[in-house]
Design a protein around this motif. Structure first.
Motif, PDB file in Angstrom:
ATOM      1  N   UNK A 216       0.814  -1.214   0.000  1.00  0.00           N
ATOM      2  CA  UNK A 216       0.000   0.000   0.000  1.00  0.00           C
ATOM      3  C   UNK A 216       0.851   1.271   0.000  1.00  0.00           C
ATOM      4  N   UNK A 217       1.947   1.265   0.775  1.00  0.00           N
ATOM      5  CA  UNK A 217       2.758   2.478   0.906  1.00  0.00           C
ATOM      6  C   UNK A 217       4.004   2.470   0.016  1.00  0.00           C
ATOM      7  N   UNK A 218       4.283   1.309  -0.583  1.00  0.00           N
ATOM      8  CA  UNK A 218       5.348   1.263  -1.580  1.00  0.00           C
ATOM      9  C   UNK A 218       6.759   1.314  -1.051  1.00  0.00           C
ATOM     10  N   UNK A 219       7.054   0.620   0.042  1.00  0.00           N
ATOM     11  CA  UNK A 219       8.432   0.554   0.539  1.00  0.00           C
ATOM     12  C   UNK A 219       8.693  -0.806   1.178  1.00  0.00           C
ATOM     13  N   UNK A 220       9.982  -1.120   1.323  1.00  0.00           N
ATOM     14  CA  UNK A 220      10.417  -2.338   2.017  1.00  0.00           C
ATOM     15  C   UNK A 220      10.843  -1.961   3.423  1.00  0.00           C
TER      16      UNK A 220
END
Length: 207
Positions: free
Chosen positions: A81-85
């Motif tokens: 959803x937030x686009x990060x690892x």
């Protein structure tokens, strides 16, 4: 910096690079035990135990397993959803001594640095059938001594063996391609490919 759950990464490779650098400074090797599109697990390479696989027989090994059941690991996860690892789970405690000295960590599998230029020279020497000892001596001159190697002589031997195997596996396709070119140039040129029960390939060309 120590891994923590507040860190954010743009890619899985960036997260792995961070953990590898941390492991190198802390003094332990890393192995990847799970790798999926959204989840990666990185463990200390001393995790688990070596199980003897032949019941009823004595365990005889020239080299004993280095695994000691270490539980240190991190679980890297992709937040869709937030686009990060980020590090979803972290265990930093080890069940064995660590070796933070660069003279030791540089030989650990996850931390070996193989200069592409040097490896290109090694590959070229292999293609020219230069003996392994001569290849090692040339590499030693470039690095200013074997003590400065960021890899071992076994690494070079394995690389040369892998390249030779790949070259052998490519011999038949190259030969068939050559025969196809000969056929295109000479309509009277023929060849026959036979594979026996042992998967041995025999090629018979004739005019």
């Amino acid at each position: 910096m120590v891994p923590n759950d507040e860190l954010r990464f743009n890619s899985s490779d960036e997260a792995k690079e961070f953990y590898y650098k941390y492991a190198s400074k802390a003094g332990f090797d890393v192995s990847i035990t799970k790798s999926h599109k959204t989840v990666i697990e990185l463990n200390c390479n001393k995790q688990g135990h070596w199980d003897f696989y032949k019941p009823g027989e004595d365990r005889v090994r020239e080299k004993m397993s280095m695994r000691c059941g270490c539980m240190a690991f991190v679980k890297v996860k992709w937040n869709i959803k937030k686009g990060y690892w980020f590090f979803e789970r972290i265990r930093l405690e080890h069940s064995h001594p660590l070796h933070p000295s660069p003279s030791l960590t540089q030989y650990m599998k996850a931390h070996k640095e193989k200069d592409p230029t040097i490896m290109g020279i090694v590959d070229q020497m292999q293609r020219c059938d230069v003996p392994l000892n001569a290849t090692v001596n040339v590499s030693s001159d470039i690095y200013g001594g074997r003590q400065n190697f960021t890899f071992t002589e076994i690494d070079l031997k394995n690389r040369i063996a892998a390249a030779a195997k790949a070259e052998r596996e490519n011999d038949i396709p190259k030969l068939l391609e050559f025969f196809s070119e000969m056929k295109a140039q000479n309509e009277y040129f023929y060849y026959e490919v036979q594979v026996d029960n042992e998967n041995i390939i025999r090629i018979r060309p004739w005019l």
